[in-house]
Design an enzyme around this catalytic site. Sequence first.
Site, PDB file in Angstrom:
ATOM      1  N   GLY A   1      -9.367  -6.265   0.175  1.00  0.00           N
ATOM      2  CA  GLY A   1     -10.425  -4.862  -0.047  1.00  0.00           C
ATOM      3  C   GLY A   1     -10.541  -4.296  -1.067  1.00  0.00           C
ATOM      4  O   GLY A   1     -10.223  -4.847  -2.191  1.00  0.00           O
TER       5      GLY A   1
ATOM      6  N   LEU B   1      -2.776  -7.296   3.822  1.00  0.00           N
ATOM      7  CA  LEU B   1      -3.191  -8.301   5.029  1.00  0.00           C
ATOM      8  C   LEU B   1      -4.414  -9.124   4.224  1.00  0.00           C
ATOM      9  O   LEU B   1      -4.736 -10.166   4.889  1.00  0.00           O
ATOM     10  CB  LEU B   1      -3.450  -7.552   6.255  1.00  0.00           C
ATOM     11  CG  LEU B   1      -2.274  -7.259   7.063  1.00  0.00           C
ATOM     12  CD1 LEU B   1      -2.582  -6.372   8.116  1.00  0.00           C
ATOM     13  CD2 LEU B   1      -1.681  -8.533   7.472  1.00  0.00           C
ATOM     14  N   ALA B   2      -5.147  -8.143   3.600  1.00  0.00           N
ATOM     15  CA  ALA B   2      -6.461  -8.833   3.101  1.00  0.00           C
ATOM     16  C   ALA B   2      -6.837  -8.354   1.901  1.00  0.00           C
ATOM     17  O   ALA B   2      -6.377  -7.202   1.387  1.00  0.00           O
ATOM     18  CB  ALA B   2      -7.332  -8.430   4.400  1.00  0.00           C
TER      19      ALA B   2
ATOM     20  N   HIS C   1       0.827  -1.376   0.115  1.00  0.00           N
ATOM     21  CA  HIS C   1      -0.030   0.198  -0.021  1.00  0.00           C
ATOM     22  C   HIS C   1       0.762   1.210  -0.019  1.00  0.00           C
ATOM     23  O   HIS C   1       0.648   2.144  -0.739  1.00  0.00           O
ATOM     24  CB  HIS C   1      -0.951  -0.145   1.223  1.00  0.00           C
ATOM     25  CG  HIS C   1      -1.822   1.093   1.123  1.00  0.00           C
ATOM     26  ND1 HIS C   1      -1.421   2.483   1.567  1.00  0.00           N
ATOM     27  CD2 HIS C   1      -3.038   1.228   0.859  1.00  0.00           C
ATOM     28  CE1 HIS C   1      -2.651   3.143   1.453  1.00  0.00           C
ATOM     29  NE2 HIS C   1      -3.667   2.611   0.634  1.00  0.00           N
TER      30      HIS C   1
ATOM     31  N   HIS D   1      -8.645  -1.880  -2.438  1.00  0.00           N
ATOM     32  CA  HIS D   1      -7.707  -1.785  -3.431  1.00  0.00           C
ATOM     33  C   HIS D   1      -7.643  -2.782  -4.296  1.00  0.00           C
ATOM     34  O   HIS D   1      -7.344  -2.595  -5.370  1.00  0.00           O
ATOM     35  CB  HIS D   1      -6.570  -1.264  -2.483  1.00  0.00           C
ATOM     36  CG  HIS D   1      -6.717  -0.147  -1.777  1.00  0.00           C
ATOM     37  ND1 HIS D   1      -6.877   1.050  -2.540  1.00  0.00           N
ATOM     38  CD2 HIS D   1      -6.107   0.222  -0.385  1.00  0.00           C
ATOM     39  CE1 HIS D   1      -6.892   2.056  -1.713  1.00  0.00           C
ATOM     40  NE2 HIS D   1      -6.284   1.600  -0.423  1.00  0.00           N
TER      41      HIS D   1
END
Lengths: 123, 123
Positions: free
Chosen positions: A74, A71-72, A10, A76
């Site tokens: 979403g 981490l996961a 990110h 983005h």
Amino acid sequence: MKQAIVLFAHGARDPEWARPVQRIAAMISESAPALPVETAFLEFMSPGLDEAIDRVVSAGARQVRVVPVFLAEGGHLKRDVPILIDAARARHPACEIQLARAVGEDEGVARAMAAYAQSGLDG
Amino acid sequence: MKQAIVLFAHGARDPEWARPVQRIAAMISESAPALPVETAFLEFMSPGLDEAIDRVVSAGARQVRVVPVFLAEGGHLKRDVPILIDAARARHPACEIQLARAVGEDEGVARAMAAYAQSGLDG
């Protein structure tokens, strides 16, 4: 076929934020010295994903694995990143550009996080 | 001393984003069924850190390990989280509340991410 990895994170305003991403890149380079590895960022830091992919393709890579250091998954990863990947594929039609699942979705990574979470407790 | 873990993640608008965090909690509960584990989020999702800490303390925990499920330590962990931790310590002076390093700073986690990054390449 010449391969490369792009670790795509990110990004953040704090320059120290990039350190774990750079450490993962260094670990990969240590275990596979011939495998080109670049880091790339969605926001705040450079290079962007387009620049990092162009760099490894210019250096001869024909199979690029883009690994989201997220981490996961979403917004983005569901919305922004596929657009960037499609644009990269259009720029490099002779190149296979794969988008991996986010690192946090991997079972081995989740197990390592669970082990770390428990590591600091007494007894 | 009764212990508990709070897995503290950023949160996102997409409800699926929480899944890897919940999976880590489930892995911990599987390996240590007597150890209370809560998830908590900084933004977008609930409960917040204060509520999760209050919950494990109400259930009897006297040593709480807050584990940031963050890839790296940027502004949130340097500025926002210490304020939340200080407030929790003030609310629960009889309780030891530890703030761990971000999971992404752990070497075992970084190694698992590096292994995953390399896993999808041919040959």
